[in-house]
Design a protein around this motif. Structure first.
Motif, PDB file in Angstrom:
ATOM      1  N   GLY A   1     -19.963 -38.192  29.357  1.00  0.00           N
ATOM      2  CA  GLY A   1     -20.215 -36.820  29.302  1.00  0.00           C
ATOM      3  C   GLY A   1     -19.605 -35.857  30.383  1.00  0.00           C
TER       4      GLY A   1
ATOM      5  N   SER B   1     -19.248 -30.970  27.186  1.00  0.00           N
ATOM      6  CA  SER B   1     -18.634 -31.953  26.222  1.00  0.00           C
ATOM      7  C   SER B   1     -19.328 -33.685  26.162  1.00  0.00           C
ATOM      8  CB  SER B   1     -17.241 -32.329  26.128  1.00  0.00           C
ATOM      9  OG  SER B   1     -16.787 -32.981  27.190  1.00  0.00           O
ATOM     10  N   LEU B   2     -19.873 -34.211  25.122  1.00  0.00           N
ATOM     11  CA  LEU B   2     -20.752 -35.404  25.086  1.00  0.00           C
ATOM     12  C   LEU B   2     -20.165 -36.361  23.987  1.00  0.00           C
ATOM     13  CD1 LEU B   2     -22.736 -36.959  26.549  1.00  0.00           C
ATOM     14  CD2 LEU B   2     -24.321 -35.691  24.945  1.00  0.00           C
ATOM     15  N   ARG B   3     -19.863 -37.654  24.306  1.00  0.00           N
ATOM     16  CA  ARG B   3     -19.456 -38.769  23.378  1.00  0.00           C
ATOM     17  C   ARG B   3     -20.326 -39.882  23.619  1.00  0.00           C
ATOM     18  NH1 ARG B   3     -17.176 -34.775  21.818  1.00  0.00           N
ATOM     19  NH2 ARG B   3     -15.160 -34.431  21.176  1.00  0.00           N
TER      20      ARG B   3
ATOM     21  N   ALA C   1     -13.734 -36.348  25.458  1.00  0.00           N
ATOM     22  CA  ALA C   1     -14.745 -35.587  26.105  1.00  0.00           C
ATOM     23  C   ALA C   1     -14.296 -34.793  27.040  1.00  0.00           C
ATOM     24  CB  ALA C   1     -15.887 -36.449  26.871  1.00  0.00           C
TER      25      ALA C   1
END
Length: 232
Positions: free
Chosen positions: A16, A31-33, A52
């Motif tokens: 993130g 952003s986040l994965r 991300a």
């Protein structure tokens, strides 16, 4: 401050990018994965970090990198730490280590007694207890019985909170803990990781693995092709 957090220590591969300052309880996610997994972090981590970072505007302005240091999977910890350290070196940015138990505890409301517990198998959990967000001791590897006794002693008549993969393990083993508030999270919340990474002091939170028990794997007693030693 723009930061990246990386977690491969437990049951997820997570990256993130967040914006915030030290003391922020809710850093802003850019952003986040996150992908749930217990194996294969090394195949997915690079791509998740790339995506991300791209969504958050690239690596420009990245002030620091936070990475979970354990306790957790021996292989997973090495994957995350190696990647974070390599990225930090390439960007010339500091890397801070984050305890998985601290991050699990920070993933739930902090009022009262919170027991962060990770299933360590072999009849043990990795545990650390907190009261109102303050740690009551160091992280430990405890037998299930010792963990139950510690939680009950600290909780008294209050209802404790159990968070982590060890929560259901303890509740299933001991009916007296079944009434606890259970949060069997497979991994810490990325928002909790970001808050801890923002607050961390790079001089006192090194990116070094935290092992509470020796790894289950052991080196071979002889090299391939080497004859066995006769019994004494």
């Amino acid at each position: 401050m723009k930061i990246m957090v990386i977690d491969t220590a437990l049951g997820a591969c997570a990256v993130g990018v967040f914006e915030g300052e030290a003391g922020d309880a809710q850093p802003q996610p850019l952003s986040l994965r996150v992908e749930l997994m217990t194996k294969g972090h090394q195949e997915r981590l690079g791509g998740l970090a790339r995506d991300a970072a791209a969504e958050a505007g690239g690596f420009d302005g990245m002030a620091r990198i936070g990475v979970t240091v354990g306790p957790g999977s021996f292989t997973g910890l090495r994957v995350g730490l190696a990647f974070a350290l390599g990225l930090g070196a390439a960007l010339d940015r500091p890397v801070v280590g984050i305890s998985t138990l601290d991050a699990l505890a920070a993933s739930v409301p902090s009022e009262g007694l919170v027991a962060a517990v990770i299933d360590a198998r072999r009849g043990q959990v990795y545990a650390r207890l907190f009261r109102d967000g303050v740690a009551l001791g160091e992280a430990e590897a405890l037998s299930l019985e010792a963990a139950r006794d510690r939680i009950q002693a600290e909780a008294g008549n209050a209802r404790p909170v159990l968070v982590g993969s060890g929560a259901e393990v303890l509740a299933e083993a001991f009916p007296e803990l079944a009434s606890a508030a259970l949060h069997p999270l497979p991994a810490p919340a990325p928002e909790a990781l970001a808050a801890l990474a923002l607050a961390a002091d790079p001089t006192t939170a090194p990116p070094q693995p935290l092992y509470l028990r020796a790894p289950d794997a052991t080196p071979p007693s002889r090299l391939p092709g080497q004859p066995r030693q006769p019994a004494a």
